[in-house]
Write a protein that holds these residues in place. Structure first.
Motif, short mmCIF file in Angstrom:
data_model
loop_
_atom_site.label_atom_id
_atom_site.label_comp_id
_atom_site.label_asym_id
_atom_site.label_seq_id
_atom_site.Cartn_x
_atom_site.Cartn_y
_atom_site.Cartn_z
N ALA A 96 -8.68 -25.71 17.75
CA ALA A 96 -9.93 -26.39 18.09
C ALA A 96 -9.79 -27.20 19.37
N ILE A 97 -8.65 -27.87 19.55
CA ILE A 97 -8.43 -28.65 20.79
C ILE A 97 -8.25 -27.72 21.98
N GLN A 98 -7.49 -26.65 21.78
CA GLN A 98 -7.22 -25.72 22.88
C GLN A 98 -8.52 -25.09 23.39
N ASN A 99 -9.45 -24.81 22.49
CA ASN A 99 -10.72 -24.18 22.90
C ASN A 99 -11.83 -25.21 23.12
N LYS A 100 -11.45 -26.49 23.16
CA LYS A 100 -12.39 -27.59 23.45
C LYS A 100 -13.55 -27.64 22.47
N ILE A 101 -13.26 -27.32 21.20
CA ILE A 101 -14.28 -27.42 20.14
C ILE A 101 -14.32 -28.84 19.59
N LEU A 102 -13.15 -29.47 19.46
CA LEU A 102 -13.03 -30.84 18.97
C LEU A 102 -12.14 -31.63 19.92
N THR A 103 -12.35 -32.96 19.93
CA THR A 103 -11.47 -33.85 20.68
C THR A 103 -10.42 -34.41 19.73
N VAL A 104 -9.40 -35.04 20.31
CA VAL A 104 -8.35 -35.64 19.49
C VAL A 104 -8.92 -36.72 18.59
N ASN A 105 -9.81 -37.52 19.12
CA ASN A 105 -10.38 -38.60 18.31
C ASN A 105 -11.28 -38.09 17.20
N GLU A 106 -11.98 -36.97 17.42
CA GLU A 106 -12.78 -36.39 16.35
C GLU A 106 -11.90 -35.88 15.22
N ILE A 107 -10.76 -35.32 15.58
CA ILE A 107 -9.82 -34.86 14.55
C ILE A 107 -9.21 -36.05 13.82
N GLU A 121 -10.59 -38.88 13.33
CA GLU A 121 -11.63 -39.43 12.44
C GLU A 121 -11.70 -38.63 11.14
N GLN A 122 -11.62 -37.30 11.25
CA GLN A 122 -11.66 -36.46 10.05
C GLN A 122 -10.45 -36.72 9.15
N GLU A 123 -9.32 -37.04 9.75
CA GLU A 123 -8.10 -37.28 8.96
C GLU A 123 -7.97 -38.73 8.51
N TYR A 173 -7.79 -41.49 10.56
CA TYR A 173 -7.06 -42.34 11.49
C TYR A 173 -8.03 -43.04 12.44
N ASN A 174 -7.60 -44.18 12.99
CA ASN A 174 -8.38 -44.86 14.02
C ASN A 174 -8.29 -44.08 15.32
N PRO A 175 -9.31 -44.20 16.20
CA PRO A 175 -9.25 -43.46 17.47
C PRO A 175 -8.12 -43.97 18.35
N MET A 176 -7.59 -43.09 19.20
CA MET A 176 -6.58 -43.49 20.16
C MET A 176 -7.23 -44.35 21.23
N GLN A 177 -6.55 -45.42 21.61
CA GLN A 177 -7.16 -46.39 22.51
C GLN A 177 -7.47 -45.80 23.87
N GLU A 178 -6.55 -44.95 24.41
CA GLU A 178 -6.81 -44.40 25.73
C GLU A 178 -8.00 -43.47 25.76
N ASP A 179 -8.30 -42.79 24.59
CA ASP A 179 -9.46 -41.91 24.53
C ASP A 179 -10.73 -42.69 24.21
N ALA A 180 -10.59 -43.84 23.54
CA ALA A 180 -11.76 -44.60 23.12
C ALA A 180 -12.39 -45.35 24.26
N ALA A 181 -11.64 -45.57 25.35
CA ALA A 181 -12.14 -46.40 26.45
C ALA A 181 -13.29 -45.72 27.17
#
Length: 374
Positions: free
Chosen positions: A349-360, A362-364, A366-374
């Motif tokens: 999903a990440i490789q094909n740009k279907i989901l972002t790391v933070n979306e994944i 969230e599903q699992e 976990y809190n979002p990564m700070q560098e992506d949340a900015a």
């Protein structure tokens, strides 16, 4: 009743009845004959009802070409607190148990003066009578529930049905397979009686000195029942006087076959509810491979149809067919498969740009990564 009717308190005119009222399907007796006295029925009902009750539910606005969550919608507040005495998991567990045992689950949709839904009040099915009006609409008469009899129309009632024969009410699966249920109940009663009275099939007392008188036989029977009968006296030593002899008797082939049939009745009841036997702790034909797939099969083939029915009934009775809002029950936690397979699919999903790391994340959970949340 329309929004303006509720807003101004206008009475609604209801046409005369064109058909006889339909009474609830309560063919099974209460007490000892209740279906949930069978462990398999109880386990199947618990597995389905608690499984769906544990899932998160959301309200979405589907206007236009997008779907956005609506956390401030009145129904979103119902999900957080559907009525004064129940939480959302409690309400869903009750509704699924009711429809699985009786074929129907009925809840009254309560509204405020502005026509907004404020509560979902569960009604026992035995208190509900359904009939069709000349206009084609359904009328629900709630009989003497909490001392009050109410008459409601179909847009004021959430009615979850199992498969219906007439389009008015659902029919319970146990009533469709009545012989399966009664056979399983009879086998359970037979097995219970056999073990409670185990002195009867366990052996025979004979006399080598001659026939016993009626009084002697009666006295011997009483002593054996007191000292050796019942489960509390199982495996005790018995001393027989006056040349009496004990001859052990094993379980007959018929009794052994009856006990084996109880295992088959578990599979039969599981088929009725569409529940894989491992889900109800029947591991007689289990392997590691099919145990790993049982939960996924259960989610896809047993829970999904009920989830879709709940969502569709919310759309009909609570939102309205023309309303852009809908209820969505999130089944992603049950459909994601095992841990390794899940993370492999995330990589795709990440490789094909279907989901972002933070979306994944969230599903699992976990809190979002700070560098992506900015």
């Amino acid at each position: 009743m329309s929004f303006l009717d509720r807003l101004f308190g206008r009475p609604e005119k209801r046409a005369a009845v064109s058909a006889e009222p339909v009474l609830p399907d309560l063919w099974f007796p209460r007490g000892p004959g209740n279906p949930e006295n069978l462990a398999t029925v109880l386990a199947c009902v618990n597995a389905i009802s608690s499984g769906i009750a544990s899932l998160d539910a959301y309200v979405y606005n589907t206007a236009g070409n997008t779907r956005t969550e609506a956390p401030n919608h009145p129904v979103s507040r119902l999900i957080r607190q559907p009525n004064r005495t129940q939480t959302w998991p409690d309400l869903m567990e009750w509704a699924l148990a009711s429809v699985l045992l009786t074929g129907n689950a009925v809840m009254v949709v309560e509204y405020d003066g502005a026509g907004r839904p404020t509560a979902l009040t569960p009604i026992p099915w035995q208190c509900v009578q359904v009939d069709r009006l000349k206009s084609g609409r359904l009328r629900y008469t709630v009989m003497a529930w909490q001392g009050v009899t109410r008459t409601l129309l179909d847009n004021e009632v959430f009615h979850l049905r199992d498969r219906s024969d007439d389009g008015l009410v659902g029919r319970s699966r146990l009533s469709r397979a009545r012989d399966v249920f009664t056979g399983a109940a009879a086998l359970q009663d037979y097995s219970l009686n056999m073990w409670q009275n185990q002195v009867v099939p366990s052996g025979i007392v004979s006399s080598e000195t001659g026939a016993l008188s009626n009084d002697q036989a009666k006295d011997l029977k009483q002593q054996l029942q007191e000292r050796a009968g019942g489960t509390n006296n199982a495996r005790r030593v018995i001393v027989l006087p006056n040349g009496l002899k004990w001859q052990a008797v094993g379980i007959s082939p018929e009794d052994a076959e009856a006990l084996e049939s109880r295992k088959f009745s578990v599979q039969e009841l599981c088929r009725i509810y569409g529940v894989p036997p491992p889900i109800v702790q029947d591991y007689s034909n289990n392997t590691f491979t099919n145990a790993a797939q049982a939960s996924l099969w259960f989610a896809q083939n047993t829970l999904v149809p009920w989830v879709r029915k709940i969502e569709a009934e919310f759309k009909r009775s609570v939102f309205g067919a023309s309303n852009p809002y809908e209820l969505v029950i999130d089944m992603s936690s049950l459909m994601r498969g095992d841990y390794a397979t899940r993370w492999q699919s995330y990589g795709v999903a990440i490789q094909n740009k279907i989901l972002t790391v933070n979306e994944i994340r969230e599903q699992e959970g976990y809190n979002p990564m700070q560098e992506d949340a900015a």
